[in-house]
Design a protein around this motif. Structure first.
Motif, PDB file in Angstrom:
ATOM      1  N   ARG A  34     -98.364   2.041  -0.989  1.00  0.00           N
ATOM      2  CA  ARG A  34     -98.105   1.798  -0.060  1.00  0.00           C
ATOM      3  C   ARG A  34     -99.367   3.405  -0.103  1.00  0.00           C
ATOM      4  O   ARG A  34     -99.390   3.815  -0.654  1.00  0.00           O
ATOM      5  CB  ARG A  34     -97.145   3.097   0.722  1.00  0.00           C
ATOM      6  N   SER A  42    -102.143   2.612   7.454  1.00  0.00           N
ATOM      7  CA  SER A  42    -102.143   2.932   6.014  1.00  0.00           C
ATOM      8  C   SER A  42    -101.682   1.160   5.925  1.00  0.00           C
ATOM      9  O   SER A  42    -101.691   0.170   6.440  1.00  0.00           O
ATOM     10  CB  SER A  42    -100.056   3.500   6.029  1.00  0.00           C
ATOM     11  N   ALA A  43    -100.971   0.833   4.498  1.00  0.00           N
ATOM     12  CA  ALA A  43    -100.654  -0.647   4.093  1.00  0.00           C
ATOM     13  C   ALA A  43    -100.136  -0.446   2.963  1.00  0.00           C
ATOM     14  O   ALA A  43     -99.674   0.940   2.029  1.00  0.00           O
ATOM     15  CB  ALA A  43    -102.423  -1.085   3.156  1.00  0.00           C
ATOM     16  N   LEU A  89    -101.644  -7.849   0.905  1.00  0.00           N
ATOM     17  CA  LEU A  89    -101.617  -6.314   1.695  1.00  0.00           C
ATOM     18  C   LEU A  89    -100.530  -6.475   3.356  1.00  0.00           C
ATOM     19  O   LEU A  89    -101.659  -7.394   3.181  1.00  0.00           O
ATOM     20  CB  LEU A  89    -103.161  -5.943   1.601  1.00  0.00           C
ATOM     21  N   THR A  90    -100.172  -5.809   3.542  1.00  0.00           N
ATOM     22  CA  THR A  90    -100.432  -5.421   4.877  1.00  0.00           C
ATOM     23  C   THR A  90    -100.154  -3.975   5.300  1.00  0.00           C
ATOM     24  O   THR A  90    -100.134  -3.260   5.115  1.00  0.00           O
ATOM     25  CB  THR A  90     -98.599  -5.812   4.984  1.00  0.00           C
ATOM     26  N   MET A  91    -101.258  -4.402   6.092  1.00  0.00           N
ATOM     27  CA  MET A  91    -101.686  -3.452   7.021  1.00  0.00           C
ATOM     28  C   MET A  91    -100.989  -3.273   8.531  1.00  0.00           C
ATOM     29  O   MET A  91    -100.654  -3.362   9.295  1.00  0.00           O
ATOM     30  CB  MET A  91    -103.476  -3.151   7.421  1.00  0.00           C
ATOM     31  N   VAL A 115    -111.298  -4.942   6.390  1.00  0.00           N
ATOM     32  CA  VAL A 115    -110.873  -4.497   4.857  1.00  0.00           C
ATOM     33  C   VAL A 115    -110.658  -5.178   3.615  1.00  0.00           C
ATOM     34  O   VAL A 115    -111.497  -6.689   3.805  1.00  0.00           O
ATOM     35  CB  VAL A 115    -109.134  -4.871   5.291  1.00  0.00           C
ATOM     36  N   HIS A 142    -100.793  -7.034  10.221  1.00  0.00           N
ATOM     37  CA  HIS A 142    -102.269  -7.390   9.929  1.00  0.00           C
ATOM     38  C   HIS A 142    -101.468  -7.901   8.386  1.00  0.00           C
ATOM     39  O   HIS A 142    -101.799  -6.453   7.128  1.00  0.00           O
ATOM     40  CB  HIS A 142    -103.453  -6.926   9.473  1.00  0.00           C
ATOM     41  N   TYR A 143    -101.994  -9.279   8.054  1.00  0.00           N
ATOM     42  CA  TYR A 143    -101.171  -9.452   6.437  1.00  0.00           C
ATOM     43  C   TYR A 143    -102.275 -10.341   5.833  1.00  0.00           C
ATOM     44  O   TYR A 143    -103.040 -11.140   6.576  1.00  0.00           O
ATOM     45  CB  TYR A 143    -100.090 -10.415   6.744  1.00  0.00           C
ATOM     46  N   VAL A 165    -108.908   1.004  -1.144  1.00  0.00           N
ATOM     47  CA  VAL A 165    -108.521   0.050  -0.188  1.00  0.00           C
ATOM     48  C   VAL A 165    -109.662   0.809   1.060  1.00  0.00           C
ATOM     49  O   VAL A 165    -109.407   2.190   0.963  1.00  0.00           O
ATOM     50  CB  VAL A 165    -107.274   0.191   0.207  1.00  0.00           C
TER      51      VAL A 165
END
Length: 191
Positions: A34, A42-43, A89-91, A115, A142-143, A165
């Motif tokens: 994370r 966060s991501a 990455l999931t944001m 990103v 977001h993916y 990131v």
């Protein structure tokens, strides 16, 4: 990383019996994955366990037990598993107040193209499914996939890389460097 297979998915009743332990283990595994990106984002770098947890939790929450529904969830979430040479990455845009969040999601339109992951000063753009982009706003989740160069992969695997990131949107700028524990997890993903 190999995709989640149907044989790995537990029936809801069986999952309930191991849920507390499994969730605790995966949540702990996700901690170094994370990344806090400023005050409102966060991501999380995804891996097989995080995706398996999401599938099991979705089946549990939605009470999905038919094979077509299970197959749909597996197919949907398997998209989060990184291919060789890439990260996933999931944001999250994290604004609790619904009115402020809605306004910010409009102001952050185009965020999907802003990103990146920086490895030793070189940026690799994060890409998402173009069908998920809306012309007048962005979404709260977001993916992304990040395709890395061979040099970046080698540096991360060798745990010598400086990795960050980045979000470079006109309405939101953030850059967070990853610590050694996070880089170790990325090295595992790229092994």
């Amino acid at each position: 990383m190999r995709p989640i297979d149907r044989s790995e998915i537990l029936p809801i009743g069986d999952y309930e019996q191991i849920r507390a332990r499994f969730r605790a283990r995966v949540i702990e595994e996700k901690r170094p994955r994370r990344v806090k990106l400023g005050e409102q984002m966060s991501a999380v770098f995804e891996n097989r366990d995080s995706v398996l947890l999401q599938i099991q939790e979705m089946l549990r929450t939605e009470r999905i037990t038919n094979e077509s529904g299970i197959a749909h969830e597996i197919g949907t979430y398997n998209e989060l598993i990184p291919a060789p040479g890439e990260l996933s990455l999931t944001m999250f845009v994290e604004i609790p107040d619904a009115v402020i969040r809605d306004r910010m999601l409009i102001e952050l339109r185009g965020l999907e193209g802003c990103v990146s992951v920086e490895v030793d000063g070189v940026r690799a753009a994060a890409t998402s499914d173009p069908k998920s982009v809306m012309p007048d706003r962005t979404t709260a989740v977001h993916y992304f996939k990040i395709k890395l160069s061979e040099a970046a992969i080698a540096a991360i695997r060798g745990k010598t890389a400086k990795v960050a990131v980045r979000v470079d949107h006109p309405r939101y700028i953030a850059r967070t460097e990853l610590g050694p524990a996070s880089i170790t997890k990325l090295a595992e993903d790229l092994a």
